[in-house]
Design a protein around this motif. Structure first.
Motif, PDB file in Angstrom:
ATOM      1  N   TYR A 149       0.811  -1.207   0.000  1.00 31.71           N
ATOM      2  CA  TYR A 149       0.000   0.000   0.000  1.00 31.71           C
ATOM      3  C   TYR A 149       0.850   1.265   0.000  1.00 31.71           C
ATOM      4  CZ  TYR A 149      -3.593  -3.231   1.756  1.00 31.71           C
ATOM      5  OH  TYR A 149      -4.463  -4.297   1.925  1.00 31.71           O
ATOM      6  N   ILE A 150       0.259   2.342  -0.528  1.00 31.31           N
ATOM      7  CA  ILE A 150       0.702   3.683  -0.188  1.00 31.31           C
ATOM      8  C   ILE A 150      -0.501   4.392   0.430  1.00 31.31           C
ATOM      9  CG2 ILE A 150       2.564   3.869  -1.870  1.00 31.31           C
ATOM     10  CD1 ILE A 150       0.729   5.453  -3.690  1.00 31.31           C
ATOM     11  N   MET A 207      -3.656   0.196  -3.156  1.00 29.93           N
ATOM     12  CA  MET A 207      -2.904  -1.046  -3.142  1.00 29.93           C
ATOM     13  C   MET A 207      -2.286  -1.284  -4.525  1.00 29.93           C
ATOM     14  SD  MET A 207      -4.357  -4.829  -2.138  1.00 29.93           S
ATOM     15  CE  MET A 207      -5.794  -4.601  -3.190  1.00 29.93           C
ATOM     16  N   ALA A 208      -1.011  -1.600  -4.545  1.00 28.56           N
ATOM     17  CA  ALA A 208      -0.316  -1.835  -5.805  1.00 28.56           C
ATOM     18  C   ALA A 208      -0.816  -3.113  -6.471  1.00 28.56           C
ATOM     19  CB  ALA A 208       1.190  -1.929  -5.567  1.00 28.56           C
ATOM     20  N   GLU A 216      -8.219   0.778  -5.050  1.00 34.84           N
ATOM     21  CA  GLU A 216      -8.635   1.330  -3.765  1.00 34.84           C
ATOM     22  C   GLU A 216      -8.898   0.206  -2.766  1.00 34.84           C
ATOM     23  OE1 GLU A 216     -11.974   3.918  -4.255  1.00 34.84           O
ATOM     24  OE2 GLU A 216     -10.683   5.669  -4.511  1.00 34.84           O
ATOM     25  N   SER A 217      -8.477   0.413  -1.531  1.00 36.23           N
ATOM     26  CA  SER A 217      -8.658  -0.587  -0.477  1.00 36.23           C
ATOM     27  C   SER A 217      -9.290   0.078   0.739  1.00 36.23           C
ATOM     28  CB  SER A 217      -7.309  -1.213  -0.098  1.00 36.23           C
ATOM     29  OG  SER A 217      -7.447  -2.070   1.012  1.00 36.23           O
ATOM     30  N   GLU A 306     -18.170   5.157   3.679  1.00 38.58           N
ATOM     31  CA  GLU A 306     -17.748   4.987   2.285  1.00 38.58           C
ATOM     32  C   GLU A 306     -18.278   3.697   1.659  1.00 38.58           C
ATOM     33  OE1 GLU A 306     -13.782   6.085   1.165  1.00 38.58           O
ATOM     34  OE2 GLU A 306     -13.462   7.182   3.039  1.00 38.58           O
ATOM     35  N   HIS A 307     -19.166   2.994   2.362  1.00 40.13           N
ATOM     36  CA  HIS A 307     -19.777   1.774   1.830  1.00 40.13           C
ATOM     37  C   HIS A 307     -21.290   1.805   2.011  1.00 40.13           C
ATOM     38  CE1 HIS A 307     -16.022  -0.556   1.220  1.00 40.13           C
ATOM     39  NE2 HIS A 307     -15.589   0.182   2.223  1.00 40.13           N
TER      40      HIS A 307
END
Length: 394
Positions: A149-150, A207-208, A216-217, A306-307
């Motif tokens: 992740y970043i 997430m890469a 997006e995670s 966000e869900h």
């Protein structure tokens, strides 16, 4: 009159939940693997980081998924594995907030090369087929997924790495520990104030992807939602976490692959759960009464940030009726187990849905002679299904 099956589920050491939890040996082994992975990446990722900065930046790590929720079970069948998700985090400012395809590929390659070397040293196997993580195939029917992740800098700065695995027995033995200040998740023990990221700092992170790109995670958003929900329960969520374990154990036993996702079962359990002191059987029954209908339809949980409009039911439409039928069998079997007069039959009906990790000791069953308020109608006749119990132990 009805059967009280609480001890069949909860008794130590022979109760069902103690057969499906990871053992101390498994927990210690996975913790050793986690420490080795963390050390290897921390030491080796510096050359990748130095391409972008002259400052000392060290990656951070977070346990995710079922281990973070305290709901990881041992496999029910030989082809299944325990999964430990161990995320690697770097701050987005390190890359000047860049999220290019080439950066994702470089990040992935840098970590995977390190883990290939570690896998050779430890005689693990590495699975390079996963787009969203590096997977290490370990021992004890387990694997470790390492997503990369970043994250925004303020969230990165708030991340804590205290994720030493501990046993529930160790936590329970500490009688001086305040249950109001500590939440036990099955893998780590942390203070709400100090260990959970503040909600205003939590956002979807990136997430890469192995082939390039970013996804997006929401792992920390879900984690925070679940932790907060547990903290509001009468026993700080211990019974509810066990209900989630029972549902997942049923899923793993009945569905060799596929079936309802863990997060779907958790969302449904939270929605219909009510605390029943010393009656895990009734608390479970009250949830699974609604499970068949829930599995047929969209499952929306507006309380998750966000869900709010997301459908957590990812079961393909053409499979939902089958899943609902199996959930109805689960409800019928548990309801019959509670009401049947012969305790051996009570055990048998539980084993139809949960397998041979249900203990056969009928002394664990007691009789509730009070008014039977749990059944609004007489249990329907339940035919024994044609299921072959696997020979996996417990």
């Amino acid at each position: 009159m009805s059967n009280n099956l609480h001890n069949v589920f909860r008794s130590r050491p022979s109760g069902f939940v103690n057969k499906i939890k990871p053992t101390e040996v498994q927990r210690n082994y996975l913790n050793e693997c986690r420490v080795k992975v963390r050390r290897k990446i921390k030491q080796g990722l510096s050359s990748f980081i130095s391409e972008y900065t002259d400052f000392l930046v060290s990656p951070k790590f977070r346990i995710q998924g079922s281990w973070a929720y305290g709901t990881c079970n041992q496999p029910a069948n030989p082809q299944q594995e325990m999964d430990i998700d161990y995320g690697v985090y770097l701050p987005s400012s390190l890359f000047n907030n860049e999220r290019s395809d080439s950066l994702a590929k470089k990040y992935f390659k840098a970590v995977e090369v390190l883990l290939i070397d570690l896998a050779k040293e430890e005689r693990w196997q590495i699975d390079s087929s996963k787009e969203t993580c590096v997977r290490l195939k370990l021992q004890h029917q387990s694997h470790m997924d390492i997503p990369l992740y970043i994250v925004p800098d303020d969230m990165f700065n708030d991340l804590e790495e205290k994720n030493q695995m501990i046993s529930e027995a160790s936590l329970a033995a500490d009688q001086k520990m305040s249950i109001n200040s500590v939440y036990y998740c099955g893998l780590e023990s942390f203070s709400y104030e100090d260990r959970l990221i503040k909600l205003d700092k939590i956002t979807k992170i990136h997430m890469a992807i192995r082939s390039g790109g970013w996804k997006e995670s929401d792992c920390e958003i879900i984690r925070k939602w679940y932790s907060d929900f547990l903290s509001k329960q009468e026993d700080k969520g211990r019974q509810l976490r066990y209900i989630a374990r029972y549902l997942k154990a049923w899923r793993d036993y009945i569905f060799l692959e596929g079936g309802p996702s863990s997060i779907l079962l958790m969302v449904i359990a939270n929605r219909y759960y009510s605390y029943k002191e010393n009656r895990d059987d009734i608390a479970l029954l009250n949830v699974i009464k609604f499970l068949p209908q829930a599995l047929k339809n969209a499952v929306i949980e507006p309380s998750i940030p966000e869900h709010e409009n997301e459908d957590f039911n990812r079961i393909p439409l053409d499979k939902r009726a089958e899943c609902a039928e199996k959930a109805q069998n689960l409800y019928n079997h548990l309801k019959t187990s509670i009401s049947v007069s012969d305790p051996n039959n009570a055990i048998s009906f539980l084993r139809f849905s949960f397998g041979n990790r249900i203990p056969t000791d009928i002394s664990l069953i007691t009789i509730d002679s009070g008014t039977d308020s749990y059944f609004s109608e007489s249990p329907k006749r339940v035919d024994k299904p044609n299921i072959l119990l696997p020979v996996t132990g417990g």
